[in-house]
Design an enzyme around this catalytic site. Structure first.
Site, short mmCIF file in Angstrom:
data_model
loop_
_atom_site.label_atom_id
_atom_site.label_comp_id
_atom_site.label_asym_id
_atom_site.label_seq_id
_atom_site.Cartn_x
_atom_site.Cartn_y
_atom_site.Cartn_z
N GLU A 40 -1.68 -0.51 6.48
CA GLU A 40 -2.22 -0.69 5.13
C GLU A 40 -1.75 -2.10 4.87
O GLU A 40 -0.69 -2.79 5.23
CB GLU A 40 -1.55 0.00 3.99
CG GLU A 40 -1.87 0.08 2.76
CD GLU A 40 -1.07 0.85 1.88
OE1 GLU A 40 -0.29 1.79 2.29
OE2 GLU A 40 -1.48 1.00 0.43
N LYS A 111 -8.75 2.63 -1.35
CA LYS A 111 -7.99 3.70 -1.59
C LYS A 111 -7.92 4.01 -3.15
O LYS A 111 -8.13 3.66 -4.03
CB LYS A 111 -6.47 3.17 -1.54
CG LYS A 111 -5.16 3.93 -1.60
CD LYS A 111 -3.91 3.26 -1.44
CE LYS A 111 -2.95 4.07 -1.29
NZ LYS A 111 -1.70 3.47 -1.20
N CYS A 144 -2.43 5.50 3.26
CA CYS A 144 -1.01 6.03 2.73
C CYS A 144 -1.09 7.23 1.86
O CYS A 144 -1.06 8.28 1.98
CB CYS A 144 -0.36 4.78 2.27
SG CYS A 144 1.38 4.78 2.52
C1 ACM Z 1 1.80 3.99 -0.38
O1 ACM Z 1 0.71 4.39 -0.88
N1 ACM Z 1 1.85 2.84 0.27
C2 ACM Z 1 3.21 4.61 -0.45
#
Ligand code: ACM
Length: 263
Positions: A40, A111, A144
């Protein structure tokens, strides 16, 4: 069968040029992989001190030197690359994952479930749960903290994704608990590329991994070292959704019964 590679490393916060140099060197070690996965926010680092910093480091994919470098590697090595990316779109920033192939930028996932301070910088993604058939496999993307929300993984699997790519900057060990269940319940491969190192108060815990459709961790990196993981993956194994000879993980669902008020 194709070779999947994960590049686990420590992005330098705020130094895109240095990160590009490091990643391009690592890509010389993954020329044999059909699919390479980076963490990420791989080109910028994670823990922005304020919105100005986040904005200064955000890029439009079509104008990004980082994306150009990845595209060049994808052409040279005839491979696909997935990376986390601080994406600017108009006035908004998204914590995104880009899919790049020899053809160019093939897909973006933004995301949906933002973690802690990310909410100060990014807009949550909307829609865009796409399945991409890249020839060597059918893939979907999550990022993530999305690991805590099972529905999108299910939808990607139902759309035919055999491999779900999961660029990460993990700070807790909850993903390691959740991902085997997600892989098993959807009978998909998961490729989690995490980072290492610290940024101020945050410590990232590595342990990048590839899981099979039985929920087994097939390969796992250390918690604290730069590492390249490689594994041969047969994506057709994810097409078998039988969990016993009489049980199918999608067909046995009872969505009409999933209500609290029928007893
Ligand atoms: C995250 O979502 N970077 C913990």
């Amino acid at each position: 069968m194709f070779k999947a590679a994960i590049i686990q490393f420590m992005p330098i916060l705020g130094d895109i040029e240095k990160n590009i140099r490091f990643i391009s060197k690592q890509l010389l070690e993954t020329t044999d992989a059909g699919l390479v996965v980076l963490p990420e926010l791989a080109s910028t680092g994670y823990n922005f001190t304020n919105i100005e910093m986040a904005r200064n480091l955000a890029e439009v994919p079509e104008k990004s030197a980082y994306v150009q470098m990845l595209h060049k590697a994808a052409v040279t090595n005839n491979q696909y690359i997935v990376t986390g990316f601080n994406e600017q779109c108009g006035d908004e920033l998204f914590n995104s994952s880009l899919l790049i192939g020899p053809e160019g930028l093939l897909g973006t996932y933004r995301k949906m479930h933002l973690f802690m301070n990310e909410k100060k910088f990014f807009k949550p993604g909307e829609g865009g749960l796409n399945m991409y058939d890249i020839g060597i496999c059918k893939l979907g993307m999550q990022i993530c903290f999305d690991y805590l929300f099972p529905e999108p993984w299910r939808i990607l699997a139902q759309k035919g994704a055999e491999v779900i790519i999961h660029p990460s900057n993990l700070l807790t060990h909850n993903a390691a608990k959740a991902l085997p269940g997600i892989a098993l319940m959807n009978k998909v491969f998961i490729v989690t590329a995490n980072r290492i190192g610290t940024e101020e108060e945050l410590a990232f815990n590595g342990n990048s991994m590839i899981l099979n459709p039985s929920g087994d961790v097939l390969i796992k990196a250390s918690s604290d070292r730069n590492e390249i993981l490689k594994l041969d993956v047969d994506p057709t194994l994810a097409q078998d959704k039988m969990i016993t000879s009489m049980n199918h993980v999608f067909d046995d669902r009872r969505p009409e019964q999933y209500t609290a008020d029928n007893c």
